[in-house]
Design an enzyme around this catalytic site. Sequence first.
Site, mmCIF file in Angstrom:
data_model
loop_
_atom_site.group_PDB
_atom_site.id
_atom_site.type_symbol
_atom_site.label_atom_id
_atom_site.label_comp_id
_atom_site.label_asym_id
_atom_site.label_seq_id
_atom_site.Cartn_x
_atom_site.Cartn_y
_atom_site.Cartn_z
ATOM 1 N N LYS A 92 4.041 4.438 17.084
ATOM 2 C CA LYS A 92 2.781 4.538 16.252
ATOM 3 C C LYS A 92 1.941 3.217 16.436
ATOM 4 O O LYS A 92 2.409 2.217 15.923
ATOM 5 C CB LYS A 92 3.405 4.858 14.733
ATOM 6 C CG LYS A 92 2.076 5.081 13.671
ATOM 7 C CD LYS A 92 2.740 5.196 12.500
ATOM 8 C CE LYS A 92 1.646 5.641 11.408
ATOM 9 N NZ LYS A 92 0.475 4.678 11.326
ATOM 10 N N CYS A 124 -5.130 -36.956 16.716
ATOM 11 C CA CYS A 124 -4.802 -38.163 16.897
ATOM 12 C C CYS A 124 -5.709 -38.713 17.881
ATOM 13 O O CYS A 124 -6.005 -38.117 18.952
ATOM 14 C CB CYS A 124 -3.237 -38.210 17.618
ATOM 15 S SG CYS A 124 -2.751 -39.762 18.173
ATOM 16 N N SER A 128 -3.990 12.685 8.413
ATOM 17 C CA SER A 128 -3.307 11.337 8.691
ATOM 18 C C SER A 128 -1.777 11.853 8.619
ATOM 19 O O SER A 128 -1.513 13.233 9.029
ATOM 20 C CB SER A 128 -3.608 10.714 7.148
ATOM 21 O OG SER A 128 -2.714 9.523 7.215
ATOM 22 N N TYR A 187 0.853 -1.211 -0.081
ATOM 23 C CA TYR A 187 -0.155 -0.044 0.063
ATOM 24 C C TYR A 187 0.939 1.088 -0.047
ATOM 25 O O TYR A 187 0.849 2.089 -0.807
ATOM 26 C CB TYR A 187 -0.855 -0.011 1.217
ATOM 27 C CG TYR A 187 -1.801 1.106 1.199
ATOM 28 C CD1 TYR A 187 -2.928 1.155 0.630
ATOM 29 C CD2 TYR A 187 -1.583 2.407 2.101
ATOM 30 C CE1 TYR A 187 -3.876 2.225 0.697
ATOM 31 C CE2 TYR A 187 -2.536 3.184 2.130
ATOM 32 C CZ TYR A 187 -3.583 3.486 1.423
ATOM 33 O OH TYR A 187 -4.428 4.331 1.467
ATOM 34 N N GLU A 236 -5.952 6.132 19.489
ATOM 35 C CA GLU A 236 -5.963 4.746 18.993
ATOM 36 C C GLU A 236 -6.418 3.611 19.644
ATOM 37 O O GLU A 236 -6.121 3.457 20.928
ATOM 38 C CB GLU A 236 -4.373 4.176 18.509
ATOM 39 C CG GLU A 236 -4.321 3.464 17.385
ATOM 40 C CD GLU A 236 -4.439 4.362 16.033
ATOM 41 O OE1 GLU A 236 -4.355 5.718 16.229
ATOM 42 O OE2 GLU A 236 -4.063 3.789 14.798
HETATM 43 S S1 IVH Z 1 -0.832 11.733 15.166
HETATM 44 C C1 IVH Z 1 -2.608 15.103 13.067
HETATM 45 N N1 IVH Z 1 0.077 9.790 16.744
HETATM 46 O O1 IVH Z 1 -1.562 6.773 12.651
HETATM 47 C C2 IVH Z 1 -1.999 14.051 13.842
HETATM 48 N N2 IVH Z 1 -1.111 9.199 15.156
HETATM 49 O O2 IVH Z 1 -1.003 7.197 9.809
HETATM 50 C C3 IVH Z 1 -2.523 12.453 13.234
HETATM 51 N N3 IVH Z 1 -1.560 6.619 15.053
HETATM 52 O O3 IVH Z 1 -4.446 8.211 11.769
HETATM 53 C C4 IVH Z 1 -2.178 11.404 13.968
HETATM 54 N N4 IVH Z 1 0.014 6.345 16.902
HETATM 55 O O4 IVH Z 1 -4.441 6.418 13.789
HETATM 56 C C5 IVH Z 1 -0.671 9.991 15.618
HETATM 57 N N5 IVH Z 1 1.301 8.365 18.373
HETATM 58 C C6 IVH Z 1 0.354 8.657 17.359
HETATM 59 C C7 IVH Z 1 0.016 7.540 16.527
HETATM 60 C C8 IVH Z 1 -0.939 7.827 15.450
HETATM 61 C C9 IVH Z 1 -0.921 5.692 15.704
HETATM 62 C C10 IVH Z 1 -2.321 6.438 13.694
HETATM 63 C C11 IVH Z 1 -3.463 7.446 13.784
HETATM 64 C C12 IVH Z 1 -3.177 7.924 12.317
HETATM 65 C C13 IVH Z 1 -2.244 7.133 11.748
HETATM 66 C C14 IVH Z 1 -1.479 7.845 10.755
#
Ligand code: IVH
Length: 705
Positions: free
Chosen positions: A129, A448, A94, A48, A185
């Site tokens: 993340k 078995c 995002s 992706y 999240e």
């Molecule tokens: S910040 C404007 N912080 O990753 C700020 N996102 O790929 C936007 N995510 O949509 C997101 N851990 O669902 C942020 N520590 C973190 C995160 C995080 C996971 C996810 C979130 C976001 C996606 C973006």
Amino acid sequence: MSEEQGKPVAELTEAEARAELARLAAEIAAADAAYYREDAPRITDAEYDALKARNAAIEARFPHLVRPDSPSLRVGAAPVEAFGKVRHAVRMLSLANAFDEAAVAEFDAGIRRFLNLGDAPVTYTAEPKIDGLSLSLRYEGGRLVTAATRGDGETGEDVTANARHVGDIPGQLAGAPAILEVRGEVYMRHDDFARLNERQKARGERSFANPRNAAAGSLRQLDPRVTASRPLRFFAWGWGELSEPLAETQWEALQRLAGFGFPVSPLVQRCTGVAALVDYHRRLAAERARLGYDIDGVVYKVDRLDLQARLGSRATTPRWAIAHKFPAEEAETEVLAIDIQVGRTGALSPVARLRPVTVGGVVVANAALHNEDYIAGRDSAGRPIRGGVDIRVGDWVTVYRAGDVIPQIRAVDLSRRPPDSVPFVFPDRCPECGSHAVREPGESVRRCTGGLVCPAQAVERLRHFVSRHAFDIEGLGEKHIETLFRLGWVREPADIFTLAARHGPGSAEPLSALDGWGARSAENLFAAIEARRTIPLNRLIYALGIRHVGETTASLLARHYRSWPAFRAAMLAAREPGEAREALMSIDGIGPVVAQSLIETFAEPNALAAIDRLVAHLTVEEVAPPAGESPIAGKTVVFTGTLERMTRAEAKARAEALGARVAGSVSRRTDFVVAGPGAGSKLAEARKLSIPVLSEDEWLKMIGG
Ligand code: IVH
């Protein structure tokens, strides 16, 4: 990566670029729909990302060709119809991605350029993340009023009723701004995911491909009762609309959210300069497999909120943050053989033997094949998986590792399939004892039927019996068990407790005379066995290796029945319909499948006799009455360093028996940290957060033993 998908971007003509952008828009839209709406991704994250990267590269070269429906202008997918819609007061953005250090350096340089900071280093928060799905929680006057998924960033799905069932999400806040939108999240831990899939399987329902899909499928349920039964968790990482600012920095704002009761990752750190960011990424990559939940990279955010505001956003991503992704942990290799292993419950488990290959820094030589349907390319409901392609010896396959789960096969490269390869024929006899292997209706596993005569099952049962979370007999490893079994010295668990009498010093066939043993190691083993003659009830129940009875179930049973005689009598009585059976089924967490398995085991005369022979050698500790007055009831404890008076597993069991929660990492929600010699980062974290730290002795005194 983009090279694989066609002509290099630099060589495209304008007409080719236009056609390619149309193709990418359609492909990415289809992938988004599969991922966001059906919770069933069709392509890997790496694939992706490669599509998105190629799209961005072509757009950068031909900016006038950017399509109105370009994936670079869109976040996620439009919401599904079944849920109500929620328009986000502040758009949910995002993140842009960086895949290497150069891109991180460019991110930092871009920010300094944008803000005209010259050489002044910028401080960031570095955060894991979390690989889940984002959720926006709106609180008005401290009360949760709406919970919405991201949807397309503008409008999400209303999942308020479901979010109220997520334990980590407070329904009510004290001292919060009048309007507060918390974003974070929703995710699932690996152990909870495995248990959920087990449960799904036991009920003949579909299992989930990975924790993220399980989390998404569990939150986006039209029936909130289903969500309530799913082990969802939440980490806050940001906010949307606010009636007043939370703080001046990202870091302090996260601390405030933690103060309101939201879980905030204890791994968040402040880092200044690129080197510190890259170092953080490296450390998290190394720690990733031990976290117990999936992270797919780290996120860097400019710490000062006034600078964030000045930096602002692009179409779908903020300029002040970037995701530094981990490389996809996958590799291609050859299937050398398909072996069948026999587990302690007789399940025939196929394993792919692979040409060893490094996947995410770990050498992988085996992959789980689960069952015969899986090998044939079908799921338990007969629907195609991997596009319906079967797995054969000689095939080239893509293997991947997610966190610490056993490596899996993602895809088969049919273009490399040897012309003379044949479909794998799953055996209908146990490869170890030759007994028939049968598949019960509705089951995907073949078992078995050799039961007590199957040596493979016996050895596996013994291995399980001495394992760390069961009797934890030090010095009795897998190889020893096999040798002792082969010699006929240990055939069943009871034999372990008579080993010293039969093969101790001065006996005709002393253990110390065996290959690989000496007087000292034999002596140590006998001592280790002696130390386990006294055993907590939950460990004994778990050690019996009864099908469907894992550690959690064993603890539930122990807490309910309190003593071995009570438990044994109840299992025998539960054979007949009546009070005992009802009582068993009424235990929260015990379903019909577990109950049936327990009843069958105790109804089997040979099994019962073997259990009785074992228990005759033991002192089974009773479970203390509920922890009402226990000083640690309801508290969260973290153990770190070496414990000297008991194993970690035992310390955990004791704490839980007294009503405490044992956590693996230190956070603001931790009440005590029990630290032994060698404690490191958790101890440091506890000090940082001013969480009380106890020595092992102080801890034991506190819990009254
Ligand atoms: S910040 C404007 N912080 O990753 C700020 N996102 O790929 C936007 N995510 O949509 C997101 N851990 O669902 C942020 N520590 C973190 C995160 C995080 C996971 C996810 C979130 C976001 C996606 C973006």
